[in-house]
Scaffold this active site. Structure first.
Site, PDB file in Angstrom:
ATOM      1  N   ARG A   1       0.825  -1.211   0.000  1.00  0.00           N
ATOM      2  CA  ARG A   1       0.000   0.000   0.000  1.00  0.00           C
ATOM      3  C   ARG A   1       0.865   1.271   0.000  1.00  0.00           C
ATOM      4  O   ARG A   1       0.442   2.314  -0.505  1.00  0.00           O
ATOM      5  CB  ARG A   1      -0.943  -0.027   1.214  1.00  0.00           C
ATOM      6  CG  ARG A   1      -2.016   1.064   1.210  1.00  0.00           C
ATOM      7  CD  ARG A   1      -3.003   0.822   2.331  1.00  0.00           C
ATOM      8  NE  ARG A   1      -3.701   2.026   2.735  1.00  0.00           N
ATOM      9  CZ  ARG A   1      -4.861   2.428   2.252  1.00  0.00           C
ATOM     10  NH1 ARG A   1      -5.489   1.723   1.327  1.00  0.00           N
ATOM     11  NH2 ARG A   1      -5.437   3.533   2.697  1.00  0.00           N
TER      12      ARG A   1
ATOM     13  N   ILE B   1      -7.634   8.157  -1.081  1.00  0.00           N
ATOM     14  CA  ILE B   1      -7.556   6.698  -1.132  1.00  0.00           C
ATOM     15  C   ILE B   1      -8.359   6.236   0.088  1.00  0.00           C
ATOM     16  O   ILE B   1      -8.106   6.689   1.210  1.00  0.00           O
ATOM     17  CB  ILE B   1      -6.093   6.187  -1.115  1.00  0.00           C
ATOM     18  CG1 ILE B   1      -6.036   4.657  -1.036  1.00  0.00           C
ATOM     19  CG2 ILE B   1      -5.268   6.809  -0.008  1.00  0.00           C
ATOM     20  CD1 ILE B   1      -4.626   4.086  -1.212  1.00  0.00           C
ATOM     21  N   SER B   2      -9.359   5.407  -0.139  1.00  0.00           N
ATOM     22  CA  SER B   2     -10.249   4.983   0.960  1.00  0.00           C
ATOM     23  C   SER B   2      -9.477   4.207   2.018  1.00  0.00           C
ATOM     24  O   SER B   2      -8.417   3.647   1.755  1.00  0.00           O
ATOM     25  CB  SER B   2     -11.367   4.093   0.414  1.00  0.00           C
ATOM     26  OG  SER B   2     -12.245   4.848  -0.376  1.00  0.00           O
ATOM     27  N   GLN B   3     -10.049   4.172   3.221  1.00  0.00           N
ATOM     28  CA  GLN B   3      -9.389   3.434   4.305  1.00  0.00           C
ATOM     29  C   GLN B   3      -9.352   1.945   3.958  1.00  0.00           C
ATOM     30  O   GLN B   3     -10.253   1.429   3.276  1.00  0.00           O
ATOM     31  CB  GLN B   3     -10.092   3.691   5.625  1.00  0.00           C
ATOM     32  CG  GLN B   3     -11.445   3.061   5.792  1.00  0.00           C
ATOM     33  CD  GLN B   3     -12.078   3.475   7.110  1.00  0.00           C
ATOM     34  OE1 GLN B   3     -12.681   4.545   7.198  1.00  0.00           O
ATOM     35  NE2 GLN B   3     -11.952   2.648   8.122  1.00  0.00           N
TER      36      GLN B   3
END
Length: 199
Positions: free
Chosen positions: A30, A54-56
């Site tokens: 990530r 960027i989503s969790q």
């Protein structure tokens, strides 16, 4: 938080039970997809370019688990963003995954990130996601990573019968909706309240 902490949390809470998905999360770095590597495994949304996020990690994993990905699925993603969600899906299928992004700078950002992560089975398109990708339709699965005010009907048209679409819907806070397209009806399942950038 670390990658191991997140996996332990998902397993203990039974939030994520799909082992292939957890394995994909383990393999994809990530840190290649965020602006600050130190924040990579924080379980919250992080800023990227163009006032997008960027989503969790937990949100991404819930969406991908709900998509019920099979290795021969043809998948369309609306909203490439950093390319991270796309990288995870590429690890889960043998075929090409298609992704559409409205911001040119994000198409380039995602492409660079995916190359860093040595992901190859994807195709990026710079265009408006509301219209999907007609030339490649129909799709087994469609995932939308930004929130339209209502479900885009054009995307439902591009879904195969028995296909699944995951889409956050709403203006200020959103409901994450799982759509299953049947021959004579559309089934909608509410997956709960989430926050996404507007589409």
């Amino acid at each position: 938080m670390s990658k191991k902490d997140l996996i332990k949390f998902w397993r203990n809470s039974e939030l994520i039970t799909n082992e292939k998905l957890i394995d994909a999360f383990r393999k994809v770095k990530r840190e290649n997809f965020v602006l600050d590597e130190k924040e990579a495994y924080e379980d919250r949304a992080l800023p990227i370019l163009n006032q997008q996020t960027i989503s969790q990690p937990s949100t991404i994993m819930i969406m991908l688990q709900s998509l019920e990905i099979k290795e021969d699925d043809k998948i369309l993603e609306i909203g490439t963003g950093s390319g991270y969600n796309l990288a995870l899906m590429c690890k889960l299928v043998k075929s090409t995954v298609y992704s559409v992004e409205i911001y040119k700078s994000l198409v380039e950002f995602a492409d660079n990130n995916l190359k860093k992560a040595k992901i190859k089975n994807y195709k990026l398109f710079h265009r408006n996601g509301y219209f999907g990708l007609r030339e490649q339709a129909p799709f087994d699965k469609i995932i939308v990573t930004a929130a339209p005010k209502e479900i885009p009907l054009e995307l439902i048209k591009q879904l195969k019968i028995d296909g699944i679409m995951i889409v956050p819907v709403g203006e200020y806070s959103q409901k994450l909706i799982k759509i299953i397209k049947k021959k004579d009806k559309i089934i909608k399942i509410d997956l709960g309240d989430f926050l996404f950038v507007p589409m």
